[in-house]
Design a protein around this motif. Structure first.
Motif, PDB file in Angstrom:
ATOM      1  N   LYS A   1       0.864  -1.164   0.000  1.00  0.00           N
ATOM      2  CA  LYS A   1       0.000   0.000   0.000  1.00  0.00           C
ATOM      3  C   LYS A   1       0.909   1.224   0.000  1.00  0.00           C
ATOM      4  O   LYS A   1       1.948   1.227   0.652  1.00  0.00           O
ATOM      5  CB  LYS A   1      -0.869  -0.009   1.253  1.00  0.00           C
ATOM      6  CG  LYS A   1      -1.808   1.167   1.327  1.00  0.00           C
ATOM      7  CD  LYS A   1      -2.870   1.010   2.394  1.00  0.00           C
ATOM      8  CE  LYS A   1      -3.799   2.220   2.398  1.00  0.00           C
ATOM      9  NZ  LYS A   1      -4.338   2.547   1.053  1.00  0.00           N
ATOM     10  N   PHE A   2       0.552   2.265  -0.751  1.00  0.00           N
ATOM     11  CA  PHE A   2       1.366   3.481  -0.783  1.00  0.00           C
ATOM     12  C   PHE A   2       1.019   4.350   0.421  1.00  0.00           C
ATOM     13  O   PHE A   2      -0.139   4.706   0.626  1.00  0.00           O
ATOM     14  CB  PHE A   2       1.114   4.261  -2.081  1.00  0.00           C
ATOM     15  CG  PHE A   2       1.981   5.481  -2.210  1.00  0.00           C
ATOM     16  CD1 PHE A   2       3.275   5.383  -2.705  1.00  0.00           C
ATOM     17  CD2 PHE A   2       1.507   6.732  -1.806  1.00  0.00           C
ATOM     18  CE1 PHE A   2       4.089   6.513  -2.806  1.00  0.00           C
ATOM     19  CE2 PHE A   2       2.323   7.858  -1.905  1.00  0.00           C
ATOM     20  CZ  PHE A   2       3.609   7.753  -2.403  1.00  0.00           C
ATOM     21  N   LEU A   3       2.036   4.656   1.220  1.00  0.00           N
ATOM     22  CA  LEU A   3       1.816   5.551   2.360  1.00  0.00           C
ATOM     23  C   LEU A   3       1.991   6.989   1.886  1.00  0.00           C
ATOM     24  O   LEU A   3       3.000   7.325   1.267  1.00  0.00           O
ATOM     25  CB  LEU A   3       2.801   5.249   3.490  1.00  0.00           C
ATOM     26  CG  LEU A   3       2.742   3.846   4.102  1.00  0.00           C
ATOM     27  CD1 LEU A   3       3.693   3.745   5.287  1.00  0.00           C
ATOM     28  CD2 LEU A   3       1.328   3.502   4.550  1.00  0.00           C
TER      29      LEU A   3
ATOM     30  N   PRO B   1       4.995  10.050   3.787  1.00  0.00           N
ATOM     31  CA  PRO B   1       5.613   9.448   4.974  1.00  0.00           C
ATOM     32  C   PRO B   1       6.925  10.139   5.310  1.00  0.00           C
ATOM     33  O   PRO B   1       7.483  10.865   4.486  1.00  0.00           O
ATOM     34  CB  PRO B   1       5.876   8.012   4.522  1.00  0.00           C
ATOM     35  CG  PRO B   1       6.151   8.143   3.057  1.00  0.00           C
ATOM     36  CD  PRO B   1       5.301   9.295   2.566  1.00  0.00           C
TER      37      PRO B   1
ATOM     38  N   HIS C   1      10.875   9.280   6.654  1.00  0.00           N
ATOM     39  CA  HIS C   1      11.792   8.154   6.702  1.00  0.00           C
ATOM     40  C   HIS C   1      12.578   8.236   8.009  1.00  0.00           C
ATOM     41  O   HIS C   1      13.405   9.126   8.171  1.00  0.00           O
ATOM     42  CB  HIS C   1      12.727   8.212   5.491  1.00  0.00           C
ATOM     43  CG  HIS C   1      13.779   7.149   5.463  1.00  0.00           C
ATOM     44  ND1 HIS C   1      13.936   6.276   4.408  1.00  0.00           N
ATOM     45  CD2 HIS C   1      14.714   6.804   6.367  1.00  0.00           C
ATOM     46  CE1 HIS C   1      14.926   5.451   4.677  1.00  0.00           C
ATOM     47  NE2 HIS C   1      15.433   5.766   5.858  1.00  0.00           N
TER      48      HIS C   1
ATOM     49  N   ASN D   1      15.965   9.134  -4.570  1.00  0.00           N
ATOM     50  CA  ASN D   1      16.478   8.030  -3.741  1.00  0.00           C
ATOM     51  C   ASN D   1      17.898   8.247  -3.235  1.00  0.00           C
ATOM     52  O   ASN D   1      18.535   7.312  -2.775  1.00  0.00           O
ATOM     53  CB  ASN D   1      16.379   6.691  -4.479  1.00  0.00           C
ATOM     54  CG  ASN D   1      14.933   6.352  -4.810  1.00  0.00           C
ATOM     55  OD1 ASN D   1      14.076   6.430  -3.941  1.00  0.00           O
ATOM     56  ND2 ASN D   1      14.661   6.015  -6.049  1.00  0.00           N
TER      57      ASN D   1
ATOM     58  N   LEU E   1      10.196  -0.998   6.807  1.00  0.00           N
ATOM     59  CA  LEU E   1      10.407  -0.884   5.363  1.00  0.00           C
ATOM     60  C   LEU E   1      11.458  -1.900   4.915  1.00  0.00           C
ATOM     61  O   LEU E   1      11.198  -2.793   4.133  1.00  0.00           O
ATOM     62  CB  LEU E   1      10.866   0.540   5.045  1.00  0.00           C
ATOM     63  CG  LEU E   1      10.748   1.033   3.624  1.00  0.00           C
ATOM     64  CD1 LEU E   1       9.329   0.901   3.111  1.00  0.00           C
ATOM     65  CD2 LEU E   1      11.205   2.481   3.545  1.00  0.00           C
TER      66      LEU E   1
ATOM     67  N   THR F   1       9.021  12.919   2.895  1.00  0.00           N
ATOM     68  CA  THR F   1       9.850  12.429   1.801  1.00  0.00           C
ATOM     69  C   THR F   1       9.545  13.130   0.472  1.00  0.00           C
ATOM     70  O   THR F   1      10.260  12.942  -0.494  1.00  0.00           O
ATOM     71  CB  THR F   1       9.669  10.912   1.636  1.00  0.00           C
ATOM     72  OG1 THR F   1       8.257  10.644   1.606  1.00  0.00           O
ATOM     73  CG2 THR F   1      10.279  10.159   2.793  1.00  0.00           C
TER      74      THR F   1
HETATM   75  C1  MV4 Z   1       7.431   3.746  -0.037  1.00  0.00           C
HETATM   76  C2  MV4 Z   1       6.805   5.007  -0.043  1.00  0.00           C
HETATM   77  C3  MV4 Z   1       5.457   5.055   0.204  1.00  0.00           C
HETATM   78  N1  MV4 Z   1       4.767   3.910   0.439  1.00  0.00           N
HETATM   79  N2  MV4 Z   1       6.703   2.649   0.198  1.00  0.00           N
HETATM   80  C4  MV4 Z   1      11.731   5.189  -1.557  1.00  0.00           C
HETATM   81  C5  MV4 Z   1      13.073   4.563  -1.327  1.00  0.00           C
HETATM   82  C6  MV4 Z   1      12.811   3.192  -0.798  1.00  0.00           C
HETATM   83  N3  MV4 Z   1      13.768   2.819   0.214  1.00  0.00           N
HETATM   84  C7  MV4 Z   1      11.424   3.260  -0.256  1.00  0.00           C
HETATM   85  N4  MV4 Z   1      10.812   4.436  -0.765  1.00  0.00           N
HETATM   86  C8  MV4 Z   1       9.501   4.689  -0.530  1.00  0.00           C
HETATM   87  N5  MV4 Z   1       8.729   3.607  -0.256  1.00  0.00           N
HETATM   88  C9  MV4 Z   1       5.405   2.746   0.420  1.00  0.00           C
HETATM   89  N6  MV4 Z   1       4.694   1.629   0.635  1.00  0.00           N
HETATM   90  C10 MV4 Z   1       7.590   6.141  -0.304  1.00  0.00           C
HETATM   91  C11 MV4 Z   1       8.940   5.974  -0.566  1.00  0.00           C
HETATM   92  C12 MV4 Z   1       9.653   7.181  -0.867  1.00  0.00           C
HETATM   93  C13 MV4 Z   1      10.656   7.645  -0.039  1.00  0.00           C
HETATM   94  C14 MV4 Z   1      11.028   6.951   1.110  1.00  0.00           C
HETATM   95  C15 MV4 Z   1      12.020   7.419   1.919  1.00  0.00           C
HETATM   96  C16 MV4 Z   1      12.653   8.621   1.600  1.00  0.00           C
HETATM   97  C17 MV4 Z   1      12.314   9.319   0.470  1.00  0.00           C
HETATM   98  C18 MV4 Z   1      11.315   8.839  -0.362  1.00  0.00           C
HETATM   99  C19 MV4 Z   1      10.979   9.575  -1.490  1.00  0.00           C
HETATM  100  C20 MV4 Z   1       9.997   9.094  -2.302  1.00  0.00           C
HETATM  101  C21 MV4 Z   1       9.336   7.901  -2.008  1.00  0.00           C
END
Ligand code: MV4
Length: 506
Positions: A204-206, A209, A211, A238, A290, A441
């Motif tokens: 599911k897309f959060l 969020p 990090h 990323n 994650l 993020t």
């Molecule tokens: C996600 C997310 C939202 N929902 N997963 C981006 C890098 C990878 N390690 C995981 N990422 C994300 N996974 C779900 N289910 C949003 C991101 C994401 C993100 C995460 C951490 C830091 C920056 C980000 C930038 C865009 C998207």
């Protein structure tokens, strides 16, 4: 419990992290061996080590990823341990196993723990079974039909991710039902070319969020501790840019809960040495596992600032069979730390990497300022490796104070000969949303893309150029109205845009 003193460490890495690892080794009277590629003969890490061995030409796969050559170098130089740094071979279980087989101590977790966390759906399942909350998603790798069925069941948007991935490669956000099939196919292709494995899972897309990750540490005496959190929400494509500890969203009870859960997860995989458990935190401050990184991370200095511990020193202790050096689980972080990653890339040219010679270098210092660098004045940045050349981190009593200190230190940092992102980092630190701790993020995409990536001087220049360009094209249009189909003037004339940016332009 048997202990074995490490006498000589081979550092299987380059740049700032290789230098940083060697510093702690030298403090402890441990000798160091560098490995280097041909262009890195004059690199800082090669010069910092007491011994050095060339392991091949520039491409990483022919040098820093060559396990056989690195183990040969360890044997030749009598190294009894190998520190892998981050990236390269640091999370390859096969390398940890090869070290063990060669009788060399791998300064990191056991191969089995690397394996358990490397495949992302296996990591999710292991953590879930240990009672760690995970992002709602599929239980394992899925075929196209199951991926699509899950998306319909949990509701859009979803995130399609590579099971062999991590860090964002082979990852697609899907918002519209009609894009699902294409996104799944695209992610599969990307995963296959990046990892040689096209397994996918769906989460599911959060929305928006943050990090937040927990530093964990485990020794061979059954101690598993956490060293609080770091927040790394400021990322661009990323790539993390700014990290801090503690996080402005984490409350003390939340810190305790996240820490205990991360420790539980680490115990569940028989973890040893340094590791990081990554979480996404939603708007309601609920947190979800994650992935777990089984290495020392780039951003470890902010944890060193707020704990006062030398994490590489603790890694060496654990590898020697000693207990964690700080006694009991520490109580709470002290003060606030923030790190900015300095890249040899130009924000005004779409963050294009900037190889070239550093003609002069001035590095900031003062109380609470630390520069972890892999370069020196006169050094030539090559195009073969990651463009991160240094990390600047600061420590102060509060978040406001540390932001001010980091801005001051970045303004003192002077790199001549190549372009860097230093000005861009200052602009992030000056942004009201960032200063308020009100970011997630999506911060970079929302606030720091396009013209916002440029320094104000460039913006003024761009506005003037646009005006001049408009005037010239108006004149051109009028000329054509007067003298229709007149032959070319011979190419001597340049528009204001071309004079500024050259022919073609962006
Ligand atoms: C996600 C997310 C939202 N929902 N997963 C981006 C890098 C990878 N390690 C995981 N990422 C994300 N996974 C779900 N289910 C949003 C991101 C994401 C993100 C995460 C951490 C830091 C920056 C980000 C930038 C865009 C998207």
């Amino acid at each position: 419990m048997t202990t074995r003193k490490i006498k000589r460490v081979l550092v299987a890495n380059r740049g700032e992290i290789a230098v940083r690892v060697m510093r702690t080794c030298h403090e402890r009277g441990i000798e160091t061996v560098a490995v280097y590629s041909e262009p890195d003969r004059v690199a800082l890490h090669t010069r910092t080590a007491q011994r050095a061995e060339c392991i091949g030409p520039a491409p990483s796969r022919d040098s820093y990823l060559r396990m056989d050559r690195i183990l040969d170098a360890a044997k030749k130089h009598g190294a009894d341990a190998i520190h892998p740094g981050y990236g390269f071979l640091s999370e390859k279980a096969e390398f940890a196993r090869a070290c063990a087989d060669a009788g060399v101590t791998f300064i990191g977790p056991p191969a089995a723990a690397i394996d358990a966390m490397g495949e992302k759906t296996r990591a999710r399942a292991t953590m879930k079974a240990a009672g760690v909350p995970v992002v709602p998603g599929t239980d394992g790798p899925v075929d196209d039909a199951t991926a699509i069925a899950f998306a319909r069941q949990v509701g859009l948007p979803v995130m399609v991710k590579a099971a062999a991935g991590g860090g964002g490669k082979g990852m697609r956000k899907v918002t519209r039902e009609e894009d699902l099939a294409t996104a799944v196919a695209g992610a599969r292709r990307e995963a296959m070319s990046a990892f040689g494995d096209d397994s996918l899972y769906v989460e599911k897309f959060l929305e928006k969020p943050r990090h937040v990750e927990i530093q964990v540490f485990a020794d061979t005496h059954s101690n598993v501790h956490h060293l609080f959190e770091r927040e790394c929400s400021v990322q661009r494509r990323n790539q993390k840019i700014i990290e801090e500890a503690p996080s402005s969203v984490v409350t003390p009870p939340m810190r305790r809960a996240m820490g205990e859960i991360a420790v539980k997860g680490a115990r569940a995989v028989g973890y040893l040495n340094a590791g990081t458990v990554e979480f996404l935190v939603d708007a309601n401050r609920k947190f979800y596992f994650l992935e777990m990184n089984t290495r020392l991370q780039v951003e470890h200095p902010v944890t060193e600032w707020v704990t006062g511990f030398d994490l590489v020193g603790a890694q060496l202790d654990v590898a020697e069979g000693l207990p964690l050096p700080w006694g009991d689980q520490p109580e709470s972080p002290r003060g606030w730390a923030m790190e900015a990653r300095i890249y040899a890339e130009d924000p005004a040219q779409g963050f294009l990497p900037q190889p070239g010679r550093i003609t002069s270098l001035r590095v900031p210092d003062g109380p609470g300022v630390r520069d972890d660098s892999g370069v020196y004045a006169g050094y030539e940045v090559t195009p073969f490796y990651d463009p991160m050349i240094a990390k600047l981190s600061c420590w102060a009593s509060s978040r406001q104070a540390v932001m001010d200190k980091l801005i001051r230190a970045l303004n003192e940092y002077s790199v001549k000969g190549i372009n860097t992102n230093i000005g861009y980092l200052v602009r992030i630190l000056q942004h009201p949303a960032f200063r308020a701790g009100d970011y997630d993020t999506g911060f970079i995409e929302r606030h720091m893309q396009g013209p916002a990536a440029l320094p104000p001087e460039n913006l003024r220049t761009a506005a003037l150029l646009a005006a001049a360009f408009f005037r010239e094209s108006e004149e051109e249009r009028l000329r054509h109205q007067v003298v229709a189909a007149r032959p070319s003037e011979g190419g001597g004339g340049q528009t204001a845009w071309q004079r500024a940016f050259g022919p073609g332009g962006r």
